[in-house]
Design a protein around this motif. Structure first.
Motif, PDB file in Angstrom:
ATOM      1  N   GLU A 166      59.793  11.211  26.228  1.00 14.66           N
ATOM      2  CA  GLU A 166      60.500   9.934  26.045  1.00 14.66           C
ATOM      3  C   GLU A 166      60.464   9.508  24.573  1.00 14.66           C
ATOM      4  O   GLU A 166      59.614   9.960  23.799  1.00 14.66           O
ATOM      5  CB  GLU A 166      59.858   8.848  26.912  1.00 14.66           C
ATOM      6  CG  GLU A 166      59.844   9.142  28.401  1.00 14.66           C
ATOM      7  CD  GLU A 166      58.617   9.933  28.833  1.00 14.66           C
ATOM      8  OE1 GLU A 166      58.469  10.174  30.040  1.00 14.66           O
ATOM      9  OE2 GLU A 166      57.814  10.330  27.959  1.00 14.66           O
ATOM     10  N   PRO A 167      61.366   8.598  24.169  1.00 12.41           N
ATOM     11  CA  PRO A 167      61.377   8.139  22.774  1.00 12.41           C
ATOM     12  C   PRO A 167      60.224   7.198  22.468  1.00 12.41           C
ATOM     13  O   PRO A 167      59.550   6.686  23.364  1.00 12.41           O
ATOM     14  CB  PRO A 167      62.722   7.398  22.663  1.00 12.41           C
ATOM     15  CG  PRO A 167      63.015   6.945  24.053  1.00 12.41           C
ATOM     16  CD  PRO A 167      62.482   8.020  24.955  1.00 12.41           C
ATOM     17  N   VAL A 177      49.333  -3.544  30.284  1.00  8.62           N
ATOM     18  CA  VAL A 177      50.003  -4.543  31.129  1.00  8.62           C
ATOM     19  C   VAL A 177      51.322  -4.043  31.701  1.00  8.62           C
ATOM     20  O   VAL A 177      51.817  -4.575  32.695  1.00  8.62           O
ATOM     21  CB  VAL A 177      50.218  -5.858  30.347  1.00  8.62           C
ATOM     22  CG1 VAL A 177      51.363  -5.746  29.353  1.00  8.62           C
ATOM     23  CG2 VAL A 177      50.417  -7.041  31.275  1.00  8.62           C
ATOM     24  N   ARG A 178      51.913  -3.016  31.100  1.00 10.01           N
ATOM     25  CA  ARG A 178      53.223  -2.554  31.553  1.00 10.01           C
ATOM     26  C   ARG A 178      53.084  -1.480  32.630  1.00 10.01           C
ATOM     27  O   ARG A 178      52.176  -0.654  32.595  1.00 10.01           O
ATOM     28  CB  ARG A 178      54.050  -2.006  30.381  1.00 10.01           C
ATOM     29  CG  ARG A 178      54.611  -3.126  29.498  1.00 10.01           C
ATOM     30  CD  ARG A 178      55.421  -2.562  28.352  1.00 10.01           C
ATOM     31  NE  ARG A 178      56.629  -1.884  28.815  1.00 10.01           N
ATOM     32  CZ  ARG A 178      57.816  -2.457  28.951  1.00 10.01           C
ATOM     33  NH1 ARG A 178      57.964  -3.736  28.675  1.00 10.01           N
ATOM     34  NH2 ARG A 178      58.860  -1.767  29.358  1.00 10.01           N
ATOM     35  N   GLY A 210      61.849   2.284  28.746  1.00  9.32           N
ATOM     36  CA  GLY A 210      61.872   3.724  28.970  1.00  9.32           C
ATOM     37  C   GLY A 210      61.195   4.533  27.900  1.00  9.32           C
ATOM     38  O   GLY A 210      61.412   5.755  27.800  1.00  9.32           O
ATOM     39  N   THR A 211      60.371   3.903  27.065  1.00  7.20           N
ATOM     40  CA  THR A 211      59.720   4.629  25.984  1.00  7.20           C
ATOM     41  C   THR A 211      58.433   5.299  26.455  1.00  7.20           C
ATOM     42  O   THR A 211      57.945   5.083  27.559  1.00  7.20           O
ATOM     43  CB  THR A 211      59.443   3.694  24.791  1.00  7.20           C
ATOM     44  OG1 THR A 211      58.718   2.539  25.247  1.00  7.20           O
ATOM     45  CG2 THR A 211      60.743   3.231  24.160  1.00  7.20           C
ATOM     46  N   ALA A 212      57.875   6.135  25.589  1.00  8.62           N
ATOM     47  CA  ALA A 212      56.804   7.048  25.984  1.00  8.62           C
ATOM     48  C   ALA A 212      55.517   6.345  26.397  1.00  8.62           C
ATOM     49  O   ALA A 212      54.810   6.812  27.308  1.00  8.62           O
ATOM     50  CB  ALA A 212      56.504   8.004  24.819  1.00  8.62           C
ATOM     51  N   ASP A 213      55.204   5.218  25.777  1.00 11.77           N
ATOM     52  CA  ASP A 213      53.846   4.670  25.834  1.00 11.77           C
ATOM     53  C   ASP A 213      53.400   4.203  27.210  1.00 11.77           C
ATOM     54  O   ASP A 213      52.204   4.151  27.483  1.00 11.77           O
ATOM     55  CB  ASP A 213      53.737   3.495  24.856  1.00 11.77           C
ATOM     56  CG  ASP A 213      54.080   3.908  23.442  1.00 11.77           C
ATOM     57  OD1 ASP A 213      53.198   4.434  22.753  1.00 11.77           O
ATOM     58  OD2 ASP A 213      55.241   3.729  23.043  1.00 11.77           O
ATOM     59  N   TRP A 214      54.333   3.845  28.083  1.00 15.13           N
ATOM     60  CA  TRP A 214      53.952   3.212  29.358  1.00 15.13           C
ATOM     61  C   TRP A 214      54.020   4.175  30.547  1.00 15.13           C
ATOM     62  O   TRP A 214      53.767   3.773  31.669  1.00 15.13           O
ATOM     63  CB  TRP A 214      54.863   2.020  29.669  1.00 15.13           C
ATOM     64  CG  TRP A 214      55.577   1.438  28.494  1.00 15.13           C
ATOM     65  CD1 TRP A 214      56.925   1.320  28.321  1.00 15.13           C
ATOM     66  CD2 TRP A 214      54.993   0.881  27.316  1.00 15.13           C
ATOM     67  NE1 TRP A 214      57.209   0.740  27.115  1.00 15.13           N
ATOM     68  CE2 TRP A 214      56.036   0.456  26.468  1.00 15.13           C
ATOM     69  CE3 TRP A 214      53.670   0.702  26.881  1.00 15.13           C
ATOM     70  CZ2 TRP A 214      55.825  -0.131  25.222  1.00 15.13           C
ATOM     71  CZ3 TRP A 214      53.450   0.127  25.635  1.00 15.13           C
ATOM     72  CH2 TRP A 214      54.515  -0.287  24.833  1.00 15.13           C
ATOM     73  N   ARG A 218      50.449   8.480  24.711  1.00 12.56           N
ATOM     74  CA  ARG A 218      51.613   9.308  24.981  1.00 12.56           C
ATOM     75  C   ARG A 218      52.519   9.193  23.753  1.00 12.56           C
ATOM     76  O   ARG A 218      53.205   8.196  23.564  1.00 12.56           O
ATOM     77  CB  ARG A 218      52.337   8.853  26.254  1.00 12.56           C
ATOM     78  CG  ARG A 218      51.470   8.903  27.495  1.00 12.56           C
ATOM     79  CD  ARG A 218      52.272   8.596  28.759  1.00 12.56           C
ATOM     80  NE  ARG A 218      52.932   9.796  29.286  1.00 12.56           N
ATOM     81  CZ  ARG A 218      54.210  10.097  29.120  1.00 12.56           C
ATOM     82  NH1 ARG A 218      54.993   9.277  28.423  1.00 12.56           N
ATOM     83  NH2 ARG A 218      54.731  11.202  29.631  1.00 12.56           N
ATOM     84  N   ILE A 219      52.495  10.207  22.910  1.00 19.76           N
ATOM     85  CA  ILE A 219      53.186  10.151  21.629  1.00 19.76           C
ATOM     86  C   ILE A 219      54.449  10.997  21.705  1.00 19.76           C
ATOM     87  O   ILE A 219      54.409  12.189  22.027  1.00 19.76           O
ATOM     88  CB  ILE A 219      52.273  10.643  20.487  1.00 19.76           C
ATOM     89  CG1 ILE A 219      50.987   9.813  20.452  1.00 19.76           C
ATOM     90  CG2 ILE A 219      53.002  10.546  19.155  1.00 19.76           C
ATOM     91  CD1 ILE A 219      49.995  10.255  19.390  1.00 19.76           C
TER      92      ILE A 219
END
Length: 312
Positions: A86-87, A139-140, A109-113, A57-58
């Motif tokens: 998301e950032p 893991v998140r 709150g970032t994009a990757d999780w 998720r970029i």
């Protein structure tokens, strides 16, 4: 993509390195490089010549554009990457005198999780001989359990590779310990560093840890030991390889490059695509020795900048 293609699932992270000599009084100078364990592994695989697909998720922010350019410029296929609102995740890194990075993360709150079920359902791996993942994305919450579901789905036709890549500043090691038994059930290949092992199983030798992970389900366990090389254990049969002597600029991305070299060689030898039933001790030793060379070339330059095939 067909043949010996590999799919990598996980995060991109902006690695911001403090540049002590570049700032004017009252300022902090940073040099930002694209990073993140899974993204580093995808870049290294593609540069070695393995057809590689990255599912991540970029973000659409400037860091996200940096990630996309870096991945695509290295030959990584991005059709499965989500353009996220998301950032991006940011890691602030300061290097010590030995080139080891001390990180602080900015990741809430970032994009990757934020993987959703529909996003991953639309990003199933097609024809890949291996799906590799790990690190923070696995893991998140909420995305981690959804990636686990993806791994369970693709096991029918693909080898599953997991690198826990423990980040104690962001996720307590106990959270990794709770999930590790499930990861061993899913993984054909489990790759850890000596630092990971010290955090997950203190006072446990690599041999003892390997046997424990075998009992939990992982057939192949590879533990990298920095300047002492690596130990690989295939159903209890041990292989050791030394680390090539090399001057160390920094160790950023070394483990990710080792994993990429290992998977590249295993794919090239025709061992991926199932439960590693055909893998021999000789083939494993060859793969680990190649992986050690790739990692050595990575630590000899600044940042996570793995070598291209022609440089080896």
């Amino acid at each position: 993509m067909a043949g010996r293609s590999i799919t990598v699932v996980g995060e991109c992270v902006a690695d911001a390195f403090v540049e002590p000599g570049a700032a004017r009084p009252g300022e902090l100078a940073l040099r930002v490089l694209p990073g993140g364990g899974p993204a580093n592994t995808a870049v290294a695989l593609a540069r070695l010549g393995t057809p590689t697909r990255f599912l991540g998720r970029i973000s659409g922010d400037p860091f996200g554009e940096l990630f996309r350019a870096h991945l695509a410029g290295s030959g990584v296929e991005l059709s499965g990457a989500v353009r996220a609102a998301e950032p991006s995740t940011l890691a602030l890194a300061a290097l010590d005198g030995d080139g080891h990075a001390d990180y602080s993360f900015h990741a809430e709150g970032t994009a990757d999780w934020q993987w959703t079920g529909p996003e991953l359902a639309a990003a199933r791996a097609d024809g890949s001989v291996c799906v590799h993942t790990g690190s923070l994305a696995l893991v998140r919450e909420p995305g981690g359990p959804r990636i686990e579901d993806l791994l369970a789905d693709v096991r029918a036709g693909a080898t599953v590779s997991i690198d826990p890549n423990v980040r104690p500043l962001l996720v307590e090691p106990e959270a990794y310990r709770r999930r590790l038994p499930r990861w061993c059930e899913l993984a054909d290949l489990l790759r850890l560093s000596a630092d990971d092992l010290a955090l997950l199983l203190p006072d446990t030798t690599p041999e003892q840890a390997s046997d424990r992970f075998h009992r939990a389900g992982a057939r192949l366990v590879v533990i990298t030991l920095a300047e002492h090389g690596a130990l690989a254990s295939l159903d209890g049969r041990r292989v050791r390889v030394p680390a090539p002597p090399t001057p160390v600029v920094d160790t950023v991305g070394a483990g990710d490059s080792f994993t990429a070299g290992l998977l590249h060689s295993l794919a090239e030898q025709g061992f991926l695509g199932g439960r590693l039933d055909a893998l021999t001790a000789e083939g494993l030793e060859r793969a680990c020795a190649f992986a050690a060379r790739v990692a050595a070339r990575t630590v000899a330059v600044a940042g996570a900048n793995p070598p291209w095939a022609g440089e080896l």
